[in-house]
Design an enzyme around this catalytic site. Structure first.
Site, PDB file in Angstrom:
ATOM      1  NE  ARG A  38      46.667  45.547  41.487  1.00 19.40           N
ATOM      2  CZ  ARG A  38      45.966  46.107  42.430  1.00 19.40           C
ATOM      3  NH1 ARG A  38      44.909  46.817  42.123  1.00 19.40           N
ATOM      4  NH2 ARG A  38      46.309  45.930  43.696  1.00 19.40           N
ATOM      5  CG  LEU A  75      44.866  36.857  41.678  1.00 14.08           C
ATOM      6  CD1 LEU A  75      43.574  36.819  40.871  1.00 14.08           C
ATOM      7  CD2 LEU A  75      45.642  38.137  41.416  1.00 14.08           C
ATOM      8  N   GLY A  76      45.001  37.951  45.983  1.00 15.14           N
ATOM      9  CA  GLY A  76      44.358  38.197  47.264  1.00 15.14           C
ATOM     10  C   GLY A  76      44.551  39.637  47.661  1.00 15.14           C
ATOM     11  CE1 TYR A 127      41.852  36.880  53.886  1.00 14.90           C
ATOM     12  CE2 TYR A 127      41.673  34.921  55.263  1.00 14.90           C
ATOM     13  CZ  TYR A 127      42.357  35.670  54.329  1.00 14.90           C
ATOM     14  OH  TYR A 127      43.552  35.199  53.836  1.00 14.90           O
ATOM     15  CE  LYS A 131      41.639  34.152  50.995  1.00 15.02           C
ATOM     16  NZ  LYS A 131      42.265  34.474  49.704  1.00 15.02           N
ATOM     17  NE  ARG A 162      49.483  43.024  53.585  1.00 15.64           N
ATOM     18  CZ  ARG A 162      49.099  42.027  52.780  1.00 15.64           C
ATOM     19  NH1 ARG A 162      48.871  40.839  53.278  1.00 15.64           N
ATOM     20  NH2 ARG A 162      48.945  42.224  51.490  1.00 15.64           N
TER      21      ARG A 162
HETATM   22  N1  LIG Z   1      48.688  37.155  54.748  1.00 17.45           N
HETATM   23  C1  LIG Z   1      48.532  35.999  55.352  1.00 17.45           C
HETATM   24  O1  LIG Z   1      49.051  35.743  56.455  1.00 17.45           O
HETATM   25  C2  LIG Z   1      47.701  34.926  54.664  1.00 17.45           C
HETATM   26  C3  LIG Z   1      47.409  33.765  55.366  1.00 17.45           C
HETATM   27  C4  LIG Z   1      46.704  32.749  54.707  1.00 17.45           C
HETATM   28  C5  LIG Z   1      46.285  32.919  53.410  1.00 17.45           C
HETATM   29  N2  LIG Z   1      46.554  34.075  52.764  1.00 17.45           N
HETATM   30  C6  LIG Z   1      46.095  34.171  51.371  1.00 17.45           C
HETATM   31  O2  LIG Z   1      47.173  33.785  50.536  1.00 17.45           O
HETATM   32  C7  LIG Z   1      47.067  34.420  49.260  1.00 17.45           C
HETATM   33  C8  LIG Z   1      48.396  35.050  48.905  1.00 17.45           C
HETATM   34  O3  LIG Z   1      48.725  35.954  49.939  1.00 17.45           O
HETATM   35  P1  LIG Z   1      49.914  37.000  49.780  1.00 17.45           P
HETATM   36  O4  LIG Z   1      50.212  37.504  51.134  1.00 17.45           O
HETATM   37  O5  LIG Z   1      50.990  36.410  48.950  1.00 17.45           O
HETATM   38  O6  LIG Z   1      49.184  38.150  48.944  1.00 17.45           O
HETATM   39  P2  LIG Z   1      49.775  39.574  48.561  1.00 17.45           P
HETATM   40  O7  LIG Z   1      51.212  39.671  48.883  1.00 17.45           O
HETATM   41  O8  LIG Z   1      48.861  40.603  49.131  1.00 17.45           O
HETATM   42  O9  LIG Z   1      49.626  39.548  46.956  1.00 17.45           O
HETATM   43  C9  LIG Z   1      48.377  39.516  46.386  1.00 17.45           C
HETATM   44  C10 LIG Z   1      48.483  39.521  44.879  1.00 17.45           C
HETATM   45  O10 LIG Z   1      47.166  39.793  44.362  1.00 17.45           O
HETATM   46  C11 LIG Z   1      47.252  40.915  43.481  1.00 17.45           C
HETATM   47  N3  LIG Z   1      46.062  41.750  43.537  1.00 17.45           N
HETATM   48  C12 LIG Z   1      45.506  42.324  44.618  1.00 17.45           C
HETATM   49  N4  LIG Z   1      44.468  43.091  44.251  1.00 17.45           N
HETATM   50  C13 LIG Z   1      44.380  43.001  42.895  1.00 17.45           C
HETATM   51  C14 LIG Z   1      43.512  43.566  41.923  1.00 17.45           C
HETATM   52  N5  LIG Z   1      42.514  44.400  42.243  1.00 17.45           N
HETATM   53  N6  LIG Z   1      43.723  43.266  40.621  1.00 17.45           N
HETATM   54  C15 LIG Z   1      44.726  42.449  40.259  1.00 17.45           C
HETATM   55  N7  LIG Z   1      45.586  41.864  41.136  1.00 17.45           N
HETATM   56  C16 LIG Z   1      45.407  42.152  42.434  1.00 17.45           C
HETATM   57  C17 LIG Z   1      48.428  41.707  43.967  1.00 17.45           C
HETATM   58  O11 LIG Z   1      48.860  42.574  42.930  1.00 17.45           O
HETATM   59  P3  LIG Z   1      49.471  44.039  43.271  1.00 17.45           P
HETATM   60  O12 LIG Z   1      50.893  43.769  43.704  1.00 17.45           O
HETATM   61  O13 LIG Z   1      49.365  44.743  41.984  1.00 17.45           O
HETATM   62  O14 LIG Z   1      48.644  44.611  44.367  1.00 17.45           O
HETATM   63  C18 LIG Z   1      49.400  40.602  44.317  1.00 17.45           C
HETATM   64  O15 LIG Z   1      50.040  40.118  43.165  1.00 17.45           O
HETATM   65  C19 LIG Z   1      45.931  35.415  49.385  1.00 17.45           C
HETATM   66  O16 LIG Z   1      44.776  34.880  48.803  1.00 17.45           O
HETATM   67  C20 LIG Z   1      45.732  35.554  50.894  1.00 17.45           C
HETATM   68  O17 LIG Z   1      44.380  35.849  51.238  1.00 17.45           O
HETATM   69  C21 LIG Z   1      47.271  35.087  53.347  1.00 17.45           C
END
Ligand SMILES: NC(=O)c1ccc[n+]([C@@H]2O[C@H](COP(=O)([O-])OP(=O)(O)OC[C@H]3O[C@@H](n4cnc5c(N)ncnc54)[C@H](OP(=O)(O)O)[C@@H]3O)[C@@H](O)[C@H]2O)c1
Length: 224
Positions: A38, A75-76, A127, A131, A162
């Site tokens: 984006r 995405l997330g 959450y 999912k 975070r």
């Molecule tokens: N965090 C954890 O410990 C954890 C554990 C298990 C699973 N997960 C899942 O794993 C996945 C990847 O996690 P991550 O930590 O790599 O995610 P992240 O670093 O938060 O990155 C999320 C991505 O989604 C994009 N995004 C968010 N809001 C958006 C919007 N409104 N429009 C367009 N793009 C958008 C972000 O773009 P921008 O950079 O532009 O915001 C970024 O590219 C997610 O689905 C998350 O729920 C996370």
């Protein structure tokens, strides 16, 4: 270049997405990688990567970009960032589902998505419920091949701070050593490994529906 495969990555600016793009470039299996984002991101300095800035509320307008071999969805968001359940659901449910529909229309062979451990549409936690809902809906689409990755807590360097995750990551440094046997699925996992497991899975000829718990992701990544 050994193949003429192409890829599309959604979420390339995120922790897993960024690692994934680096991994895909390094493994040299795609002659074109579309990054749908984006806002512009740091250049990956690879001639195969091209950035496309999109309004994710109008994904259909970018349907041509989905005419690739493999679509990766990383995405997330978090409730804190999204500020409302509606926006959270949009990013974690609506966008991935729309992306999968466009991948299907575009003739993609594989759709690979990062979900999360505990995904369950019947969960009382919002959450996990979202999912679970997205996984369930994706399974009804008749995609040629669907790969759902369910990592536990992700480890890796984030641009943003975070607090909860930082604390959990610190604790996991100690806990991971005792996370054996039935506790293995709960072990925190490096985002790099999730990315590698996605890349390896995309390379494998398997056209199936599969869900990978965190310890299975780790196993795939460890085989390199
Ligand atoms: N965090 C954890 O410990 C954890 C554990 C298990 C699973 N997960 C899942 O794993 C996945 C990847 O996690 P991550 O930590 O790599 O995610 P992240 O670093 O938060 O990155 C999320 C991505 O989604 C994009 N995004 C968010 N809001 C958006 C919007 N409104 N429009 C367009 N793009 C958008 C972000 O773009 P921008 O950079 O532009 O915001 C970024 O590219 C997610 O689905 C998350 O729920 C996370």
């Amino acid at each position: 270049m050994s193949t003429n495969k192409t890829a599309l990555v959604l979420g390339a600016s995120g922790l897993v997405g960024n690692e994934l793009v680096k991994t895909l470039i390094q493994r040299n299996q795609y002659n074109k990688i579309h990054l749908l984002i984006r806002r512009p991101i740091e250049n990956f300095e690879s001639p195969v990567c091209e950035q496309f800035i999109a309004d994710f509320d109008k994904l259909e307008a970018y349907s041509e970009l989905f005419q690739v071999t493999d679509v990766f969805c990383c995405l997330g968001t978090t409730i804190k960032k999204a500020k409302s359940k509606e926006v959270f659901r949009k990013v974690d449910f609506e966008y991935p589902l729309e992306a999968a529909k466009l991948a299907l229309k575009g003739g993609a062979e594989k759709f690979l998505i990062v979900s999360a451990m505990g995904a369950d549409s019947k969960s009382r936690f919002f959450y996990n419920q979202v999912k679970g809902d997205v996984e369930k809906s994706l399974k009804t689409l008749n995609l040629r091949s669907l790969h759902i990755f369910r990592p536990s807590l992700l480890l890796g360097k984030r641009k943003e701070f975070r607090f909860g995750e930082k604390l959990a990551a610190k604790a996991s440094g100690l806990l991971n050593k005792v996370m054996v046997g039935p506790l293995r699925p709960y072990k925190a996992i490096e985002a790099k490994k999730v990315a590698l497991a996605m890349a390896i899975t995309a390379e494998s000829g398997k056209n199936v529906m599969n869900t990978y718990p965190s310890h299975e992701i780790e196993r795939i990544a460890n085989q390199k």
